[in-house]
Design a protein around this motif. Structure first.
Motif, mmCIF file in Angstrom:
data_model
loop_
_atom_site.group_PDB
_atom_site.id
_atom_site.type_symbol
_atom_site.label_atom_id
_atom_site.label_comp_id
_atom_site.label_asym_id
_atom_site.label_seq_id
_atom_site.Cartn_x
_atom_site.Cartn_y
_atom_site.Cartn_z
ATOM 1 N N ALA A 59 24.379 22.045 -10.722
ATOM 2 C CA ALA A 59 24.754 22.913 -11.719
ATOM 3 C C ALA A 59 24.618 22.297 -13.258
ATOM 4 O O ALA A 59 24.589 21.345 -13.507
ATOM 5 C CB ALA A 59 26.166 23.355 -11.812
ATOM 6 N N ASP A 60 24.446 23.272 -14.087
ATOM 7 C CA ASP A 60 24.231 22.717 -15.446
ATOM 8 C C ASP A 60 25.578 22.998 -16.112
ATOM 9 O O ASP A 60 25.934 24.082 -16.361
ATOM 10 C CB ASP A 60 23.160 23.355 -16.378
ATOM 11 C CG ASP A 60 22.906 23.114 -17.839
ATOM 12 O OD1 ASP A 60 23.872 22.430 -18.424
ATOM 13 O OD2 ASP A 60 21.661 23.341 -18.203
ATOM 14 N N VAL A 61 26.309 21.984 -16.682
ATOM 15 C CA VAL A 61 27.772 22.331 -16.968
ATOM 16 C C VAL A 61 27.729 23.109 -18.259
ATOM 17 O O VAL A 61 28.824 23.814 -18.653
ATOM 18 C CB VAL A 61 28.259 20.856 -17.598
ATOM 19 C CG1 VAL A 61 28.534 19.953 -16.149
ATOM 20 C CG2 VAL A 61 27.601 19.920 -18.356
ATOM 21 N N ARG A 62 26.585 23.329 -18.849
ATOM 22 C CA ARG A 62 26.681 24.053 -20.149
ATOM 23 C C ARG A 62 26.697 25.596 -19.856
ATOM 24 O O ARG A 62 27.161 26.430 -20.671
ATOM 25 C CB ARG A 62 25.221 24.169 -21.015
ATOM 26 C CG ARG A 62 24.959 22.682 -21.613
ATOM 27 C CD ARG A 62 23.650 22.675 -22.128
ATOM 28 N NE ARG A 62 22.491 22.784 -21.248
ATOM 29 C CZ ARG A 62 21.197 22.839 -21.454
ATOM 30 N NH1 ARG A 62 21.023 22.866 -22.623
ATOM 31 N NH2 ARG A 62 20.421 22.999 -20.589
ATOM 32 N N LEU A 63 26.539 25.852 -18.556
ATOM 33 C CA LEU A 63 26.477 27.045 -18.033
ATOM 34 C C LEU A 63 27.792 27.443 -17.018
ATOM 35 O O LEU A 63 28.069 26.920 -16.032
ATOM 36 C CB LEU A 63 25.024 27.662 -17.191
ATOM 37 C CG LEU A 63 23.931 27.350 -17.797
ATOM 38 C CD1 LEU A 63 22.869 27.375 -17.181
ATOM 39 C CD2 LEU A 63 23.773 28.224 -19.232
ATOM 40 N N LYS A 64 28.500 28.323 -17.702
ATOM 41 C CA LYS A 64 30.024 28.442 -17.123
ATOM 42 C C LYS A 64 29.821 29.147 -15.717
ATOM 43 O O LYS A 64 30.492 28.800 -14.768
ATOM 44 C CB LYS A 64 30.762 29.292 -17.906
ATOM 45 C CG LYS A 64 32.250 29.751 -17.244
ATOM 46 C CD LYS A 64 33.297 30.341 -18.535
ATOM 47 C CE LYS A 64 32.728 31.735 -18.968
ATOM 48 N NZ LYS A 64 32.993 32.810 -17.732
ATOM 49 N N GLY A 115 31.271 22.127 -21.701
ATOM 50 C CA GLY A 115 30.826 21.914 -20.361
ATOM 51 C C GLY A 115 32.093 20.845 -19.952
ATOM 52 O O GLY A 115 32.407 21.259 -18.432
ATOM 53 N N LEU A 116 32.684 20.155 -20.534
ATOM 54 C CA LEU A 116 33.876 19.315 -20.048
ATOM 55 C C LEU A 116 34.781 20.389 -19.940
ATOM 56 O O LEU A 116 35.723 20.299 -19.014
ATOM 57 C CB LEU A 116 34.075 18.528 -21.197
ATOM 58 C CG LEU A 116 35.304 17.456 -20.946
ATOM 59 C CD1 LEU A 116 35.375 16.077 -21.506
ATOM 60 C CD2 LEU A 116 36.651 18.266 -21.582
ATOM 61 N N LEU A 117 35.022 21.624 -20.738
ATOM 62 C CA LEU A 117 36.144 22.335 -20.631
ATOM 63 C C LEU A 117 35.889 23.085 -19.302
ATOM 64 O O LEU A 117 36.929 23.559 -18.410
ATOM 65 C CB LEU A 117 36.167 23.099 -21.744
ATOM 66 C CG LEU A 117 36.715 22.581 -22.891
ATOM 67 C CD1 LEU A 117 36.643 23.475 -24.268
ATOM 68 C CD2 LEU A 117 38.335 22.350 -22.952
ATOM 69 N N TYR A 118 34.386 23.722 -19.085
ATOM 70 C CA TYR A 118 34.379 24.643 -17.987
ATOM 71 C C TYR A 118 34.741 23.785 -16.452
ATOM 72 O O TYR A 118 35.090 24.435 -15.667
ATOM 73 C CB TYR A 118 32.831 24.856 -17.837
ATOM 74 C CG TYR A 118 32.271 25.720 -19.071
ATOM 75 C CD1 TYR A 118 33.187 26.656 -19.697
ATOM 76 C CD2 TYR A 118 31.031 25.732 -19.406
ATOM 77 C CE1 TYR A 118 32.839 27.595 -20.713
ATOM 78 C CE2 TYR A 118 30.660 26.495 -20.443
ATOM 79 C CZ TYR A 118 31.406 27.419 -21.069
ATOM 80 O OH TYR A 118 31.089 28.245 -21.879
ATOM 81 N N VAL A 119 34.318 22.497 -16.480
ATOM 82 C CA VAL A 119 34.659 21.763 -15.409
ATOM 83 C C VAL A 119 36.288 21.484 -15.205
ATOM 84 O O VAL A 119 36.728 21.737 -14.213
ATOM 85 C CB VAL A 119 33.635 20.531 -14.886
ATOM 86 C CG1 VAL A 119 34.319 19.522 -13.937
ATOM 87 C CG2 VAL A 119 32.357 20.773 -15.111
ATOM 88 N N SER A 120 36.545 20.969 -16.150
ATOM 89 C CA SER A 120 38.313 20.534 -16.093
ATOM 90 C C SER A 120 39.050 22.024 -15.976
ATOM 91 O O SER A 120 40.105 21.795 -15.418
ATOM 92 C CB SER A 120 38.688 20.101 -17.622
ATOM 93 O OG SER A 120 37.812 18.758 -17.931
#
Length: 252
Positions: A59-64, A115-120
């Motif tokens: 996955a690309d962390v930029r893409l929710k 990206g950090l927010l989406y994963v977190s």
């Protein structure tokens, strides 16, 4: 049952070094990154060297949507993540604000902050349900000071610093630790990415000094993760001994 570490940006540099560090301690690993072939190779290497189970998420962390879909493939015990290492991050360009490339700005903001927010958002929810966990955010010396032409990159890493503090407050009632680790000059793919493949320019960043290397930061990540339950490392700034600030270095 082995503990589980989820590491983003795991196909090179600090992320890959963290994967080796946690694998060497017997952790099961979940590695998230964009490069599937590289993820598969690292997973094979870790299993061969350490005998640990490794799950890969492409996955690309930029893409929710990609992040949420990848994490949704985890179920049961795989969601019992003990340590999340938010490592995915980058810098693009080194220009004054009036000459900045807005596409570069979007890439940095989308990767380093969103990206950090989406994963977190997803993983911290699982940790809250369990009443334990540890989030380790990889920041930068750029989170602590602003240097010439670093404008937007520095802003994104200041955001990581602020988010780490906010997470620590929000997750405190749930027994979840939050650590921010801020490296100075580390020789990885970082400068090569910043200068868009210009290897000569990237190499000059580290000329005349001995920079940090990825295992140095992985060692610090492990130090934070391995403290007793009642101890949390809130904030850690790590520099090569030849570097005093973001811009003041001793070159020989």
């Amino acid at each position: 049952m082995p503990q589980i570490a989820l590491i983003t940006g795991a196909t090179s540099g600090i992320g890959e070094a963290c994967a080796h560090q946690f694998a060497s301690q017997g952790y099961r690993l979940i590695l998230l990154a964009r490069r599937e072939e590289r993820l598969q190779q690292i997973a094979r290497d870790l299993t061969e060297q350490y005998g640990v189970a490794t799950n890969i998420l492409v996955a690309d962390v930029r893409l929710k949507d990609q992040v949420e879909e990848a994490l949704a493939t985890l179920s049961g015990a795989d969601r019992e993540i003990d340590v999340l290492v938010n490592n995915a991050g980058l810098s693009q360009g080194l220009d004054p604000i009036d000459k900045g490339n807005t596409d570069d700005w979007d890439t940095m903001i989308d990767t380093n902050v969103k990206g950090l927010l989406y994963v977190s958002r997803v993983v911290s929810g699982w940790m809250v349900n369990r009443g334990k966990g540890h989030v380790i955010n990889i920041g930068s010396i750029a989170a602590k000071e602003v240097y010439p032409n670093g404008n937007v990159y520095c802003a994104t890493k200041h955001a990581v610093d602020a988010l780490s503090k906010g997470m620590r407050i929000d997750l405190l009632p749930h027994g979840i630790k939050v650590t921010a680790i801020h490296p100075g000059m580390v020789e990885t793919e970082f400068s090569l990415v910043r200068f868009k493949g210009d290897a000569g320019r990237a190499k000059k960043v580290y000329e005349g000094l001995e920079p940090l290397v990825a295992p140095d930061i992985a060692d610090a990540v492990w130090y934070a993760a391995s403290r007793p339950a009642h101890v949390n490392i809130n904030d850690l700034v790590i520099m090569p001994s030849a570097q005093a600030t973001g811009t003041i270095v001793n070159r020989k």
